[in-house]
Write an enzyme that holds these catalytic residues in place. Structure first.
Site, PDB file in Angstrom:
ATOM      1  N   ASN A  19       8.336   5.869   2.474  1.00 13.04           N
ATOM      2  CA  ASN A  19       9.605   5.180   2.237  1.00 13.04           C
ATOM      3  C   ASN A  19      10.381   5.149   3.545  1.00 13.04           C
ATOM      4  OD1 ASN A  19       9.219   4.706  -0.565  1.00 13.04           O
ATOM      5  ND2 ASN A  19       9.633   6.862  -0.926  1.00 13.04           N
TER       6      ASN A  19
ATOM      7  N   GLU B  42      -3.632   6.820  -1.842  1.00 13.49           N
ATOM      8  CA  GLU B  42      -2.541   5.945  -1.434  1.00 13.49           C
ATOM      9  C   GLU B  42      -1.416   6.795  -0.849  1.00 13.49           C
ATOM     10  OE1 GLU B  42       1.054   3.456  -3.560  1.00 13.49           O
ATOM     11  OE2 GLU B  42      -0.865   3.614  -4.617  1.00 13.49           O
TER      12      GLU B  42
ATOM     13  N   GLU C  55      -7.977  20.741  -1.956  1.00 13.24           N
ATOM     14  CA  GLU C  55      -9.123  21.613  -2.217  1.00 13.24           C
ATOM     15  C   GLU C  55     -10.335  21.033  -1.502  1.00 13.24           C
ATOM     16  OE1 GLU C  55     -11.531  23.561  -5.989  1.00 13.24           O
ATOM     17  OE2 GLU C  55     -10.395  21.724  -6.300  1.00 13.24           O
TER      18      GLU C  55
END
Length: 147
Positions: A67, A63, A124
């Site tokens: 903002n 997700e 990673e």
């Protein structure tokens, strides 16, 4: 218990989607603007997880939260990292490098590498299956920065 998603805040939607989707190969599953809260949520899935992400499971996903009011983020390492299994760690690292992404921990062992997102989130990359045979330029490439 079931893993659903990890949320990271982003500062630029286009730059983040270029990195996560254009370079890493993730796919946008959904996007919602929340006018009252002044933020946008964008959910992404790795190619092998797209069907599950679009199903009732809605998992596993990443997700991205943007903002609308500018914010400054620091660090990223305190978050830890996101990890993705990849089919060709050398090919992906080369594509990332060719597009200006620093390989912070090169895949010298043919198995693992670290890069950072545009917002400093450590990513990673792990080779699927057995490590690839060691090869240049990766074997000789030093670490850069932190991961």
């Amino acid at each position: 218990m079931q893993y659903l998603h990890t949320m990271v805040r982003i500062s630029d939607i286009d730059e983040s989607l270029r990195f996560y989707c254009g370079l890493l190969g993730m796919e946008e599953i959904s996007r919602r603007d929340h006018e009252a809260g002044r933020f946008t949520l964008i959910f992404l899935a790795a190619p092998a997880d797209v069907d599950r992400a679009r199903s009732d499971d809605r998992a596993p996903m990443l997700e991205l939260t943007w903002n609308w009011d500018p914010e400054t983020f620091s660090g990223g390492r305190n978050f830890g990292h996101l990890a993705y299994r990849v089919n060709d760690i050398y090919g992906l690292c080369q594509r990332l490098m060719d597009n200006g992404v620093t390989i912070n921990r090169p895949p010298r062992d043919g198995r693992m590498a670290f890069v950072k997102s545009p917002d400093g989130i450590s990513i990673e990359l792990l080779q699927s299956g057995d490590p690839l045979p060691e090869q240049e330029p990766w074997v000789s490439m030093p670490n850069t920065g932190s991961w």
